[in-house]
Design a protein around this motif. Structure first.
Motif, short mmCIF file in Angstrom:
data_model
loop_
_atom_site.label_atom_id
_atom_site.label_comp_id
_atom_site.label_asym_id
_atom_site.label_seq_id
_atom_site.Cartn_x
_atom_site.Cartn_y
_atom_site.Cartn_z
N SER A 12 30.53 31.17 41.71
CA SER A 12 30.80 32.36 42.50
C SER A 12 29.62 33.33 42.28
N ALA B 265 39.08 33.43 42.23
CA ALA B 265 38.26 32.45 42.95
C ALA B 265 38.43 31.06 42.34
N ALA C 175 40.32 35.68 47.89
CA ALA C 175 40.58 34.37 47.28
C ALA C 175 42.08 34.06 47.24
#
Ligand SMILES: Cc1ncc(COP(=O)(O)O)c(C=O)c1O
Length: 338
Positions: free
Chosen positions: A42, A82, A113
């Motif tokens: 990420s 995430a 997310a």
């Protein structure tokens, strides 16, 4: 503690860079930066290492929902959401206060997310863990398998990420011939520095060749008074290293200093000018919440030393975007009580 299972997410090792440019800007000679802003999952940052072990543990226990504590600017919460989404776990984020306006990028990213956000309605950050525990209990009653996580993922399990990071940086320092160093790292919940401390005191690497290292480890507390954190950090480090041999060749002293400045999540115009200068001269992204405060402490208050300095960059790029995109952000709505 026996090592919990690790779910590999990060691109490791992160670079150790010799940065005389940054050293000169900060009035220091030998200057190195450990680039944990580049952990490669990420938007990166220190918490990726923590999450590898938390999520590994949650999956090993067949949990289906992570109930985590994190304020609206929590990088940890956004990254965990995430990672949970990618692994098929649900995320519930317990946040203090009420829905903020403007919405920080970290909160928006967590929601994107799939995280469900529950606000406690109270400005007291310490309430988040109580609310999360109660929520986890309710979920258990409904037949779900929750995995509650305190602020910053600061558990003994989460600390394993940084225990192994200590071994990683020891190997890198050996390769570049540095055997004495002053390491400075920003501290929030204290989970990362607890892991580092464990990794500098105890052997997590099995057959590792030990070369001597003289280490002064300085944590710059950005959100809480250092005396509130010291004992917990020490206890977590010892619990993490329990059952392992001591590293005979590493001489490690540590301290926690007060770097709160204008207060958690707050900065003044000098702080903003300081991080802008550093960003311009270094190409690094520096947030005002964590790395800006730690570097400011280093620049202004770290006593002169002939030892090389190792600055541990912990990420925080979302907060950089918040500040530059919305001047004055975070808003007074996010004012902390401590
Ligand atoms: C960018 C960044 N740096 C430093 C920290 C502090 O780490 P810790 O909470 O493990 O002390 C955090 C915590 O969330 C963070 O997001």
């Amino acid at each position: 503690m026996i090592a919990p299972p690790r779910l590999p997410l990060a691109a490791l090792p992160t670079p150790l860079q010799h940065r005389p440019d940054l050293g000169a800007a900060l009035g220091r000679k030998a200057f190195w930066v450990k680039r944990d802003d580049l952990t490669g999952y990420s938007w990166g940052g220190n918490k990726v290492r923590t999450i590898e072990y938390l999520l590994g543990d949650a999956e090993a226990q067949a949990c289906d929902t992570v109930v985590l504590c994190g304020g609206p600017t929590s990088n940890f919460a956004a990254l965990m959401a995430a990672a949970c989404a990618a692994r098929g776990l649900a995320t519930i984020q317990v946040s203090y206060g009420t829905e903020p306006d403007p919405k920080p990028a970290a909160l928006a990213a967590g929601e994107a997310a799939g995280a469900a956000i529950r606000y406690t309605g109270s400005p007291d950050r310490a309430r988040m863990e109580d609310v999360a525990d109660a929520l986890a209990e309710t979920l258990r009653g409904q037949g779900r398998r929750p995995y509650p996580v305190p602020r910053g993922g600061a558990t003994v399990v989460g600390a394993f990420g940084y225990a192994h990071a200590a071994g990683e940086v020891r190997r890198q320092l050996r390769q570049v011939g540095v055997d004495a160093v002053t390491l400075v790292i920003p501290v929030g919940s204290g989970g990362s520095i607890a892991g580092l401390l464990a990794g500098f005191l105890f052997n997590f690497e099995g057959d590792e060749k030990e070369t001597p290292l003289d280490l002064e480890l300085i944590g710059v507390s950005v959100s809480r008074p250092p005396e509130e954190l010291r004992e917990g950090i020490d206890a977590k480090a010892r619990a993490c290293g329990a059952g392992r041999s001591r590293l005979a060749n590493v001489n490690c002293r540590w301290e926690l200093v007060d770097g709160r400045g204008a207060g958690f999540n707050h900065y003044d115009s000098d702080d903003a000018a300081f991080v802008d200068d550093i960003m311009r001269c270094s190409g690094l992204l520096i947030d005002t919440t964590y790395n800006g405060k730690a570097l400011r402490w280093l620049c202004d208050l770290l006593p002169e030393t002939n030892r090389p300095i190792l600055y541990w960059h912990t990420g925080g790029s979302l907060a950089v975007a918040d500040r530059l995109g919305t001047p004055g952000h975070p808003s007074p709505d996010h004012k902390e009580i401590k």
